[in-house]
Write an enzyme that holds these catalytic residues in place. Structure first.
Site, PDB file in Angstrom:
ATOM      1  N   ASN A   9       0.914  -1.064   0.012  1.00  0.00           N
ATOM      2  CA  ASN A   9       0.195   0.047   0.182  1.00  0.00           C
ATOM      3  C   ASN A   9       0.832   0.996  -0.383  1.00  0.00           C
ATOM      4  O   ASN A   9       1.296   1.845   1.324  1.00  0.00           O
ATOM      5  CB  ASN A   9      -0.720  -0.147   1.628  1.00  0.00           C
ATOM      6  CG  ASN A   9      -2.482   0.940   1.138  1.00  0.00           C
ATOM      7  OD1 ASN A   9      -2.054   1.773   0.566  1.00  0.00           O
ATOM      8  ND2 ASN A   9      -2.676   1.666   2.652  1.00  0.00           N
ATOM      9  N   LYS A  11      -0.030   4.400  -0.576  1.00  0.00           N
ATOM     10  CA  LYS A  11      -0.712   5.249   0.349  1.00  0.00           C
ATOM     11  C   LYS A  11      -0.541   6.958  -0.450  1.00  0.00           C
ATOM     12  O   LYS A  11       0.177   6.659  -2.106  1.00  0.00           O
ATOM     13  CB  LYS A  11      -0.136   5.103   1.765  1.00  0.00           C
ATOM     14  CG  LYS A  11      -0.016   3.932   2.300  1.00  0.00           C
ATOM     15  CD  LYS A  11       0.104   4.259   4.094  1.00  0.00           C
ATOM     16  CE  LYS A  11      -0.004   3.379   4.830  1.00  0.00           C
ATOM     17  NZ  LYS A  11       0.236   3.853   5.739  1.00  0.00           N
ATOM     18  N   HIS A  99      -9.677   1.085   5.049  1.00  0.00           N
ATOM     19  CA  HIS A  99      -8.083   1.439   6.252  1.00  0.00           C
ATOM     20  C   HIS A  99      -7.892   2.371   7.264  1.00  0.00           C
ATOM     21  O   HIS A  99      -8.842   2.775   7.549  1.00  0.00           O
ATOM     22  CB  HIS A  99      -7.038   1.514   4.532  1.00  0.00           C
ATOM     23  CG  HIS A  99      -6.130   1.863   5.587  1.00  0.00           C
ATOM     24  ND1 HIS A  99      -4.683   3.370   6.399  1.00  0.00           N
ATOM     25  CD2 HIS A  99      -4.698   0.897   5.174  1.00  0.00           C
ATOM     26  CE1 HIS A  99      -3.445   2.684   6.564  1.00  0.00           C
ATOM     27  NE2 HIS A  99      -3.278   1.685   5.344  1.00  0.00           N
ATOM     28  N   GLU A 101      -6.789   4.558   8.383  1.00  0.00           N
ATOM     29  CA  GLU A 101      -6.744   5.868   7.492  1.00  0.00           C
ATOM     30  C   GLU A 101      -7.681   6.057   7.175  1.00  0.00           C
ATOM     31  O   GLU A 101      -7.898   7.735   7.791  1.00  0.00           O
ATOM     32  CB  GLU A 101      -5.197   6.315   6.886  1.00  0.00           C
ATOM     33  CG  GLU A 101      -4.317   6.022   7.892  1.00  0.00           C
ATOM     34  CD  GLU A 101      -3.055   5.500   6.379  1.00  0.00           C
ATOM     35  OE1 GLU A 101      -2.542   5.241   5.385  1.00  0.00           O
ATOM     36  OE2 GLU A 101      -1.401   5.174   7.293  1.00  0.00           O
ATOM     37  N   GLU A 171      -5.676  -5.318  11.187  1.00  0.00           N
ATOM     38  CA  GLU A 171      -3.870  -4.503  11.149  1.00  0.00           C
ATOM     39  C   GLU A 171      -4.620  -3.311  12.533  1.00  0.00           C
ATOM     40  O   GLU A 171      -5.228  -2.709  12.535  1.00  0.00           O
ATOM     41  CB  GLU A 171      -4.044  -3.559   9.792  1.00  0.00           C
ATOM     42  CG  GLU A 171      -4.177  -3.954   8.019  1.00  0.00           C
ATOM     43  CD  GLU A 171      -3.285  -2.329   7.608  1.00  0.00           C
ATOM     44  OE1 GLU A 171      -2.007  -2.787   7.788  1.00  0.00           O
ATOM     45  OE2 GLU A 171      -4.021  -1.881   7.331  1.00  0.00           O
ATOM     46  N   GLY A 177       2.399   2.258  10.714  1.00  0.00           N
ATOM     47  CA  GLY A 177       3.362   3.225  10.040  1.00  0.00           C
ATOM     48  C   GLY A 177       3.841   3.685  11.485  1.00  0.00           C
ATOM     49  O   GLY A 177       4.588   5.000  11.909  1.00  0.00           O
ATOM     50  N   SER A 217       3.518  -2.369  10.508  1.00  0.00           N
ATOM     51  CA  SER A 217       5.504  -2.178  10.398  1.00  0.00           C
ATOM     52  C   SER A 217       5.702  -3.478  10.341  1.00  0.00           C
ATOM     53  O   SER A 217       6.718  -3.873  10.707  1.00  0.00           O
ATOM     54  CB  SER A 217       5.767  -2.235  11.617  1.00  0.00           C
ATOM     55  OG  SER A 217       5.266  -0.164  11.973  1.00  0.00           O
TER      56      SER A 217
HETATM   57  C1  PEP Z   1      -0.509  -0.009   6.209  1.00  0.00           C
HETATM   58  O1  PEP Z   1      -0.703   1.452   5.958  1.00  0.00           O
HETATM   59  O2  PEP Z   1      -1.676  -1.199   5.808  1.00  0.00           O
HETATM   60  C2  PEP Z   1       0.794  -0.230   6.970  1.00  0.00           C
HETATM   61  C3  PEP Z   1       0.900  -1.677   7.383  1.00  0.00           C
HETATM   62  O3  PEP Z   1       1.954   0.755   7.135  1.00  0.00           O
HETATM   63  P1  PEP Z   1       2.690   0.405   7.340  1.00  0.00           P
HETATM   64  O4  PEP Z   1       3.406  -0.711   6.957  1.00  0.00           O
HETATM   65  O5  PEP Z   1       4.125   0.776   7.421  1.00  0.00           O
HETATM   66  O6  PEP Z   1       2.574   0.212   9.286  1.00  0.00           O
END
Ligand code: PEP
Length: 254
Positions: A9, A11, A99, A101, A171, A177, A217
């Site tokens: 992703n 973003k 998601h 976000e 998640e 992040g 992460s």
């Molecule tokens: C995400 O945005 O779905 C995500 C898992 O980000 P990151 O890997 O940066 O934690």
């Protein structure tokens, strides 16, 4: 046997040349060493304006294309939005929906996510439906309840047959992040719960068929252990998907 899905992703990052170069590096490495990278399915989810450019790169390869969002209506006066058929038209197989976000920054509710999921399925896309608790909710012991509510709210009206096209991404918001990853045990506990929810809502065959990704992460050095858990069927990767060698390292870990 579920084929793990490793989805990047991207973003709101990268510009056209960088997006194309990143996709080219991933496609080239997978083609050159399918033994190392070919055990999982790879998908790239670039910003929507670069979907077409990345589609040209992944065309004819094993790498799938995904969008990061879509709108729940088929067409019409919805300025700035994209429909499922537009995403299909440009070559998308997947669309990330719900998601954290979008839930937390843009205020999307389970009902909003549900409308999009139903429209995506009707339009021939496989939605990657994200669920996950905040740190406050985890510390209050509410993880299972939050995931349950997001599952039933986001997937209302999805039939067992349609569910086969859905990917769930667990998640934890506190791990996205932040560099803080859920331990393989913490992640597996929620994934096993989600598998039980699938069995309760649908049936054993559906529960065994649906892929449940972990996201938060994920990096090359923690991917293999996370992905070796019984109920973890891949990863949704943010930050580490912006560097070809890191994304490929995660793919190799699968
Ligand atoms: C995400 O945005 O779905 C995500 C898992 O980000 P990151 O890997 O940066 O934690």
């Amino acid at each position: 046997m579920r084929t793990p899905l490793i989805a990047g992703n991207w973003k709101m990052n990268l510009h056209r040349a960088e997006a194309v170069a990143l996709a080219e590096a991933v496609v080239k490495a997978i083609k050159a060493d399918s033994g190392k990278y070919g055990k999982a399915e790879a998908a790239l989810c670039p910003p929507s304006v670069y979907l077409d450019a990345v589609a040209q790169v992944v065309k004819g390869s094993s790498v799938a294309l995904g969008a990061q969002n879509m709108y729940h209506e088929a067409n019409g006066a919805f300025t700035g939005e994209l429909s499922a058929s537009m995403l299909r038209d440009v070559g998308c197989k997947y669309v990330v929906l719900g998601h954290s976000e979008r839930r937390h920054i843009l205020g999307e509710s389970n009902q909003d996510v549900n409308r999009k999921v139903l429209t995506a399925l009707k339009g021939g896309l496989s939605p990657i439906v994200c669920v996950g608790e905040t740190l406050q909710q985890r510390e209050a012991g509410q993880t299972a309840d939050v995931v349950w509510e997001q599952f039933f709210g986001s997937l209302a009206g999805v039939s067992a047959e349609q569910m086969q096209q859905v990917v769930i991404a667990y998640e934890p918001v506190w791990a996205i992040g932040t560099g803080k990853t859920a331990t393989p045990q913490q992640a597996e506990e929620v994934h096993a719960d989600l598998r039980k929810i699938l069995e309760f809502r649908y049936n054993t065959a559906t529960a065994q068929a649906v892929r449940i990704q972990y996201g938060g992460s994920v990096k090359p050095d923690n991917a293999a252990e996370l992905l070796s858990q019984k109920n973890i069927d891949g990863a949704l990767v943010g930050g580490a998907s912006l560097k070809a060698e890191q994304f490929l390292g995660i793919l190799a870990g699968a």
